[in-house]
Design an enzyme around this catalytic site. Sequence first.
Site, PDB file in Angstrom:
ATOM      1  N   ASP A 164       0.380   5.041   0.691  1.00 50.55           N
ATOM      2  CA  ASP A 164      -0.476   6.262   1.135  1.00 50.55           C
ATOM      3  C   ASP A 164      -0.070   7.507   0.659  1.00 50.55           C
ATOM      4  O   ASP A 164       0.845   7.970   1.364  1.00 50.55           O
ATOM      5  CB  ASP A 164      -0.589   6.099   2.807  1.00 50.55           C
ATOM      6  CG  ASP A 164      -1.428   4.943   3.421  1.00 50.55           C
ATOM      7  OD1 ASP A 164      -2.242   4.484   2.626  1.00 50.55           O
ATOM      8  OD2 ASP A 164      -0.941   4.397   4.301  1.00 50.55           O
ATOM      9  N   GLU A 202      -2.948  10.801   3.505  1.00 48.84           N
ATOM     10  CA  GLU A 202      -3.882  10.868   4.690  1.00 48.84           C
ATOM     11  C   GLU A 202      -3.781  12.092   5.403  1.00 48.84           C
ATOM     12  O   GLU A 202      -2.692  12.693   5.746  1.00 48.84           O
ATOM     13  CB  GLU A 202      -3.409   9.623   5.402  1.00 48.84           C
ATOM     14  CG  GLU A 202      -3.489   8.417   4.848  1.00 48.84           C
ATOM     15  CD  GLU A 202      -3.311   7.403   6.137  1.00 48.84           C
ATOM     16  OE1 GLU A 202      -4.056   6.516   6.449  1.00 48.84           O
ATOM     17  OE2 GLU A 202      -2.006   6.894   6.332  1.00 48.84           O
ATOM     18  N   GLU A 260       0.915  -1.232  -0.016  1.00 53.44           N
ATOM     19  CA  GLU A 260       0.001  -0.142   0.114  1.00 53.44           C
ATOM     20  C   GLU A 260       1.002   1.184   0.121  1.00 53.44           C
ATOM     21  O   GLU A 260       1.832   1.495   0.672  1.00 53.44           O
ATOM     22  CB  GLU A 260      -1.041   0.030   1.196  1.00 53.44           C
ATOM     23  CG  GLU A 260      -1.663   1.272   1.582  1.00 53.44           C
ATOM     24  CD  GLU A 260      -2.332   1.138   3.044  1.00 53.44           C
ATOM     25  OE1 GLU A 260      -2.767   2.008   3.468  1.00 53.44           O
ATOM     26  OE2 GLU A 260      -2.480  -0.057   3.361  1.00 53.44           O
ATOM     27  N   HIS A 288       3.800   1.106   2.685  1.00 59.04           N
ATOM     28  CA  HIS A 288       3.750   0.136   3.393  1.00 59.04           C
ATOM     29  C   HIS A 288       4.019  -0.840   2.570  1.00 59.04           C
ATOM     30  O   HIS A 288       3.385  -1.028   1.549  1.00 59.04           O
ATOM     31  CB  HIS A 288       2.329  -0.014   4.039  1.00 59.04           C
ATOM     32  CG  HIS A 288       1.866   1.092   5.044  1.00 59.04           C
ATOM     33  ND1 HIS A 288       2.081   1.067   6.126  1.00 59.04           N
ATOM     34  CD2 HIS A 288       1.353   2.201   4.604  1.00 59.04           C
ATOM     35  CE1 HIS A 288       1.529   2.137   6.721  1.00 59.04           C
ATOM     36  NE2 HIS A 288       1.049   3.026   5.870  1.00 59.04           N
TER      37      HIS A 288
END
Length: 418
Positions: A223, A226, A221, A237
């Site tokens: 991001d 956020e 993942e 991640h």
Amino acid sequence: MSLATILTVFGLLSLALSQQIGSKIPEVHPILTTYKCTKAGGCTAQNTSVVIDPDWRVVTAVGANGGICKEPAFVGGLNKTFCPDAATCARNCALEGVNYTAMGVRTTSNNGQAGSLTLNMYVDDVPVSPRVYLLGADGADYADLQLVNQEIAFDADVSKLPCGMNGALYLSEMDMTGGRGDLNPAGATMGTGYCDAQCPTNYTWINGIANLNSTGACCSEMDLWEANSAATKYTPHTCTKPGLYGCAGDDCGVEGVCAHTGCGFNTYVQGHKEFYAPGGTVDTRRPFTVVTQFVSADNSPGGELVDIRRLYVQDGKVIPNPPAASGKGDSLTATFCGTGTAFASHGGMKTMGEALARGMVLVFSIWNDANGFMGWLDGGSNGPCSATDGNPDNIKATTPDTSVVFSNIKWGDIGTTY
């Protein structure tokens, strides 16, 4: 909440009679124009759209059985009468379309103009907290973003995101078909196939197949974003398994196949408390552009990922990311992320680059956090919010129209999207 209330909220006026695609509630994907950019040809509009996850849908029983296999969103699990096993569930049950506006999802797209996506946390005081994925132009499979030595840019309006909210835009290494197959003929058309690096075990479907054993849906993942109006963070991640991996037991945990914490850059944590804020250098009271660049060692799409850079544009001014307090640069690198961490032990930048090269799906969501009040993003040393600002009860009482707007989404060669 009663079933009658749920059906009214989501605009579901009748039940379907026919992991199939239902026939009574039509699925109309909201168009969200995006742009693919090259140095040679500039930016070209793409007739992309968004699709909502199946956990936000009513799942109806097929034919004479009647009834419901699963209520929408966060209300209970699969009806074991219809779903004693995955194969029987696929035979008995159909994913229905949704009323996207009633689910808090709205897009606008005009000829020649960038599309915008608005996600609302609440609709008629009911928390809907939608999560949607970007579909390709054919509407059948997800848009495939391969971003090594590329960049992605988007405009964000977080002015209605108070402390405790998270308007997120990120990449997930989902299967581009949504796991379409014999037990999942719907596939990406109905939003199946979600996974992330937290290895969630509570989702109803794993690649569109009934999840009856609390299997976790793990995958790498990225991001990109956020954020709320008080704080922001971008974080890769990594997972040691490519693509979607169904985990069990310890494999799903913090010592398992994925780096749950990743390696994040939060400007507030790095000592720049007025950089990203209402009235700050990046003024979160007004829209701005977010650019993320994935730089490879040899400046080619086939090279090893070594740097994930961030910059902003507001009022026509390019605003660089400020430097880390540690002196380890102003972007995500092996030096910044360090050794001996979960991120490093799960392959670090190299493994993140391999996932980006294989292709990832763009995800949009809005949510709040009833357990930790989003303190990991905006509280304590992470941001200016108090320990109780992020209580969802406070958010609903003070900002019932809380929402995020993403628009002008572009990706392509570095230097071409802004």
